[in-house]
Design a protein around this motif. Structure first.
Motif, PDB file in Angstrom:
ATOM      1  N   ALA A 160      -7.272   8.356  10.257  1.00 46.07           N
ATOM      2  CA  ALA A 160      -6.447   7.394  10.049  1.00 46.07           C
ATOM      3  C   ALA A 160      -5.060   8.049   9.779  1.00 46.07           C
ATOM      4  O   ALA A 160      -3.929   7.320   9.523  1.00 46.07           O
ATOM      5  N   LEU A 161      -5.227   9.165   9.094  1.00 42.64           N
ATOM      6  CA  LEU A 161      -4.018   9.716   8.479  1.00 42.64           C
ATOM      7  C   LEU A 161      -2.951  10.339   9.611  1.00 42.64           C
ATOM      8  O   LEU A 161      -1.881  10.535   9.236  1.00 42.64           O
ATOM      9  N   SER A 163      -1.644   8.424  11.529  1.00 49.50           N
ATOM     10  CA  SER A 163      -0.625   7.440  11.322  1.00 49.50           C
ATOM     11  C   SER A 163       0.576   7.879  10.693  1.00 49.50           C
ATOM     12  O   SER A 163       1.720   7.525  10.829  1.00 49.50           O
ATOM     13  N   ILE A 164       0.387   8.739   9.618  1.00 53.39           N
ATOM     14  CA  ILE A 164       1.339   9.239   8.742  1.00 53.39           C
ATOM     15  C   ILE A 164       2.487  10.418   9.480  1.00 53.39           C
ATOM     16  O   ILE A 164       3.453  10.322   9.370  1.00 53.39           O
TER      17      ILE A 164
END
Lengths: 233, 218
Positions: A160-161, A163-164
């Motif tokens: 999910a990281l 996305s950063i």
């Protein structure tokens, strides 16, 4: 309360995010699994030349957040002429990070199979390669599958990281929907459920593989080993 | 990288202090919640086990980034105003509680049931049995996975930079954008995280040696 229409209207973004997350996780995990194997082999190889550098690599993966690694790759890379797409940086980051953990999982699996068995095998005239393929690897696999499954799950969640660093994955697209529609619950809960679904699939496959490997122990060599596993809990 | 460390060490250290504050508060608060949840998970009542299991499943099964965003954006919607810092601590606490509960549950499962029965027969109350007999042993048994969890939370605390808490990662971003030296800055940050985590791992190994022996399940 929960507006299902909103999810239906935004299905394009959600499906695109799902596709990107699955694809990037798949590639990242593939890199992690194979690079981890190579690292473990290097660490265990006979001239102990690589043991120390690989140990340092493993410690780095354990001690540094994935987010920092991703930033190093994506924002730090260009200053040494390494310009990566966000997606490729994501796959590389997940792969390099996961490899450190997998190296350790493979190594512990390898170490857990007792040397005595291999010595006995050699004494019985079984060739080294055959001992590896028929005695060592089957037992190793059984030990590796549960922690390996766990690690895959962790990697999918940590993905999910990406996305950063602006990869349009599930999390990023959920945030996009939040910003467009000002509804928080629907996109985030839907996406959470989708992650949970992916993870459940991996977990179930892991259990099934574990069961299949456990059932396949007709050879007497594996029987004698069974007892010593229980000693270690 | 060393240049960045030398020139910006006050900011970096302040960031690191925030990182440590947030992570350690979350670990401490999560510990209490985790122990309660572990009791719930090992309870005989299905009505206690089931919700605890659901809680554990949710917080272990979804990305922590998503949990953070959900807590941070959802609380204001329900009329509760929270600072980014409190939202961060809250999320990390709720997350680690689920993982710690699972660690404690497996620890409790390793304590021989006979001990608990003996204690009950000796007239020791259920809570006292847990507090004085079961949990001290569980803590010793679960020290290695607990250390892992502390390290994981410390690493995951880097995500709270996303909701603008000025911890180590956020400070590094600021320095990187000011100095145009992202590689060096993030390497410095990586080094700081690594140093803290190595110290933690050593500390845990030391504690493990100190408390070894006298375990029920040898």
């Amino acid at each position: 309360m929960f507006d299902f229409m909103l999810i239906y209207e935004m299905r394009g973004l959600i499906l695109q995010g799902l596709w990107n997350t699955v694809w990037i996780c798949f590639l990242g995990c593939l890199v992690a699994l194979s690079l981890g194997l190579a690292l473990a082999a290097l660490r265990l190889s006979n001239p102990r030349l690589f043991a120390w550098p690989v140990a340092c690599y493993v410690e780095t993966c354990r001690g540094v957040p994935l987010l920092v690694l991703l930033f190093l790759l994506y924002y730090g890379g260009p200053s040494i002429g390494l310009r990566l797409d966000a997606e490729i940086a994501g796959v590389t980051g997940i792969g390099l990070y996961g490899a450190g953990y997998f190296a350790e999982i493979y190594r512990s699996g390898f170490k857990a199979v007792s040397r005595g068995q291999l010595e006995v095998a050699r004494m019985l005239g079984i060739s080294r390669l055959q001992a590896l393929v028929r005695i060592q690897i089957p037992q190793m696999l059984r030990l590796i599958v549960p922690p390996g499954t766990n690690q895959l799950i962790i990697l999918v969640k940590e993905s999910a990281l990406i996305s950063i660093i602006s990869v349009d994955d599930l999390t990023k697209n959920a945030t996009t929907i939040v910003n467009q529609t000002f509804s928080v619950i629907e996109p985030y809960v839907t996406v959470a459920l989708l992650y949970w679904l992916i993870i459940e699939i991996i977990a179930r496959s892991g259990y099934r593989l574990e069961k299949r490997l456990a059932n396949r122990r007709p050879r007497p060599v594996t029987h004698t080993q069974g007892a010593s596993f229980h000693d270690h809990g | 990288m060393l240049e960045i460390l030398f020139n910006h060490y006050p900011a970096l250290l302040r960031g690191l202090a925030t990182t440590l504050t947030v992570s350690l508060s979350a670990i401490a608060l999560g510990l209490m919640l985790g122990v309660l949840l572990a009791f719930g998970l090992t309870s005989r009542s299905r009505w206690l086990r089931w919700p605890c299991g659901l809680y554990r499943s949710f917080w272990r099964g979804t990305p922590i980034l998503l949990q953070l965003l959900l807590v941070y954006y959802l609380l204001p919607e329900t009329g509760i105003e929270v600072s980014p810092m409190s939202a961060a601590i809250l999320t990390l606490t709720l997350n680690t509680a689920a993982f710690q509960a699972e660690i404690f549950r497996s620890g409790i499962a390793h304590i021989p049931q006979g001990q608990v029965e003996a204690a009950r027969m000796a007239g020791i109350s259920r809570w006292q049995t847990r507090r004085c007999i079961v949990m001290p042993q569980v803590f010793r048994l679960t020290l290695p996975p607990l250390t892992n969890e502390v390290i994981t939370i410390l690493k995951n605390s880097s995500l709270i930079s996303v909701i603008a808490v000025t911890e180590l990662m956020r400070v590094s971003e600021q320095i990187a954008s000011r100095t145009f030296q992202p590689l060096e800055t993030y390497l410095a940050a990586a080094l700081l995280y690594l140093a803290v985590n190595l110290v933690l791992a050593r500390l845990s190994a030391y504690l493990e040696r100190r408390t070894a022996g006298g375990l029920a399940t040898e």
